[in-house]
Design a protein around this motif. Structure first.
Motif, short mmCIF file in Angstrom:
data_model
loop_
_atom_site.label_atom_id
_atom_site.label_comp_id
_atom_site.label_asym_id
_atom_site.label_seq_id
_atom_site.Cartn_x
_atom_site.Cartn_y
_atom_site.Cartn_z
N ASP A 102 -52.50 78.00 -11.01
CA ASP A 102 -53.55 78.57 -10.16
C ASP A 102 -54.16 77.43 -9.33
OD1 ASP A 102 -55.38 77.19 -11.75
OD2 ASP A 102 -55.86 78.94 -12.96
N ALA A 103 -55.06 77.75 -8.41
CA ALA A 103 -55.61 76.78 -7.46
C ALA A 103 -56.25 75.58 -8.16
CB ALA A 103 -56.60 77.46 -6.53
N ARG A 104 -56.95 75.82 -9.27
CA ARG A 104 -57.59 74.71 -9.97
C ARG A 104 -56.58 73.82 -10.68
NH1 ARG A 104 -61.32 77.70 -13.88
NH2 ARG A 104 -59.35 78.80 -14.00
N GLY A 105 -55.36 74.36 -10.94
CA GLY A 105 -54.37 73.60 -11.67
C GLY A 105 -53.55 72.66 -10.82
N VAL A 106 -53.64 72.75 -9.50
CA VAL A 106 -52.83 71.90 -8.63
C VAL A 106 -53.16 70.44 -8.85
CG1 VAL A 106 -52.31 71.30 -6.23
CG2 VAL A 106 -52.44 73.70 -6.91
N SER A 107 -54.43 70.08 -8.85
CA SER A 107 -54.80 68.67 -9.03
C SER A 107 -54.40 68.18 -10.42
CB SER A 107 -56.28 68.44 -8.78
OG SER A 107 -57.07 69.13 -9.72
N GLY A 108 -54.52 69.05 -11.42
CA GLY A 108 -54.09 68.67 -12.77
C GLY A 108 -52.59 68.46 -12.84
N TYR A 109 -51.86 69.30 -12.14
CA TYR A 109 -50.40 69.20 -12.09
C TYR A 109 -50.00 67.87 -11.44
CZ TYR A 109 -45.57 70.74 -11.12
OH TYR A 109 -44.21 70.86 -11.06
N ILE A 110 -50.65 67.56 -10.32
CA ILE A 110 -50.35 66.32 -9.61
C ILE A 110 -50.77 65.11 -10.44
CG2 ILE A 110 -50.95 64.97 -7.55
CD1 ILE A 110 -51.07 67.71 -6.06
N ALA A 111 -51.91 65.20 -11.11
CA ALA A 111 -52.36 64.09 -11.96
C ALA A 111 -51.39 63.85 -13.10
CB ALA A 111 -53.76 64.38 -12.50
N ALA A 112 -50.87 64.92 -13.70
CA ALA A 112 -49.90 64.78 -14.79
C ALA A 112 -48.61 64.16 -14.28
CB ALA A 112 -49.63 66.15 -15.43
N ALA A 113 -48.18 64.56 -13.09
CA ALA A 113 -46.97 63.98 -12.50
C ALA A 113 -47.17 62.49 -12.22
CB ALA A 113 -46.60 64.73 -11.22
N ALA A 114 -48.33 62.13 -11.70
CA ALA A 114 -48.62 60.72 -11.42
C ALA A 114 -48.69 59.91 -12.72
CB ALA A 114 -49.93 60.59 -10.64
N ALA A 115 -49.30 60.48 -13.75
CA ALA A 115 -49.37 59.79 -15.04
C ALA A 115 -47.97 59.59 -15.63
CB ALA A 115 -50.24 60.58 -16.02
N HIS A 116 -47.13 60.60 -15.49
CA HIS A 116 -45.75 60.49 -15.96
C HIS A 116 -45.01 59.38 -15.21
CE1 HIS A 116 -41.82 61.62 -17.48
NE2 HIS A 116 -41.39 61.57 -16.23
N GLN A 117 -45.14 59.36 -13.89
CA GLN A 117 -44.47 58.33 -13.09
C GLN A 117 -44.99 56.95 -13.45
OE1 GLN A 117 -41.82 58.80 -10.91
NE2 GLN A 117 -41.75 56.58 -11.20
N ASP A 118 -46.29 56.81 -13.66
CA ASP A 118 -46.88 55.53 -14.06
C ASP A 118 -46.30 55.06 -15.39
OD1 ASP A 118 -48.91 53.36 -13.79
OD2 ASP A 118 -49.71 54.31 -15.60
N ALA A 119 -46.17 55.98 -16.34
CA ALA A 119 -45.60 55.63 -17.64
C ALA A 119 -44.15 55.19 -17.50
CB ALA A 119 -45.70 56.82 -18.61
N MET A 120 -43.37 55.89 -16.67
CA MET A 120 -41.97 55.50 -16.45
C MET A 120 -41.88 54.13 -15.77
SD MET A 120 -40.15 57.87 -17.81
CE MET A 120 -41.48 57.88 -19.01
#
Length: 79
Positions: free
Chosen positions: A14-32
């Protein structure tokens, strides 16, 4: 950010989840990235892994997976 990508994400959250989705993707990339940096540092200090080293690590991981599977409660699935 490309609009097509934003629209694709919106289809999943949903609209509120977009930033959370992007934050999780960025956190994953940072960990990798951090893991890659660590691997590079370890390789500089200790040399590259041999194929035998890599296979030993994979065998160890498989053994741990088997150990967990043996202890996981099994559920009977009705056909």
């Amino acid at each position: 950010m490309p609009e097509e990508l934003v629209e694709s994400i919106k289809e999943r959250v949903d609209a509120r989840g977009v930033s959370g989705y992007i934050a999780a993707a960025a956190a994953h990339q940072d960990a990798m990235d951090r893991l890659r940096e660590l691997a590079e540092c370890l390789e500089e200090e200790n040399g590259a892994l041999t194929e035998d080293d890599q296979q030993a690590a994979l065998d160890r991981i498989a053994g741990i997976d088997d150990w967990h599977d043996e202890r996981r409660p099994h559920r009977d699935v009705a056909a």
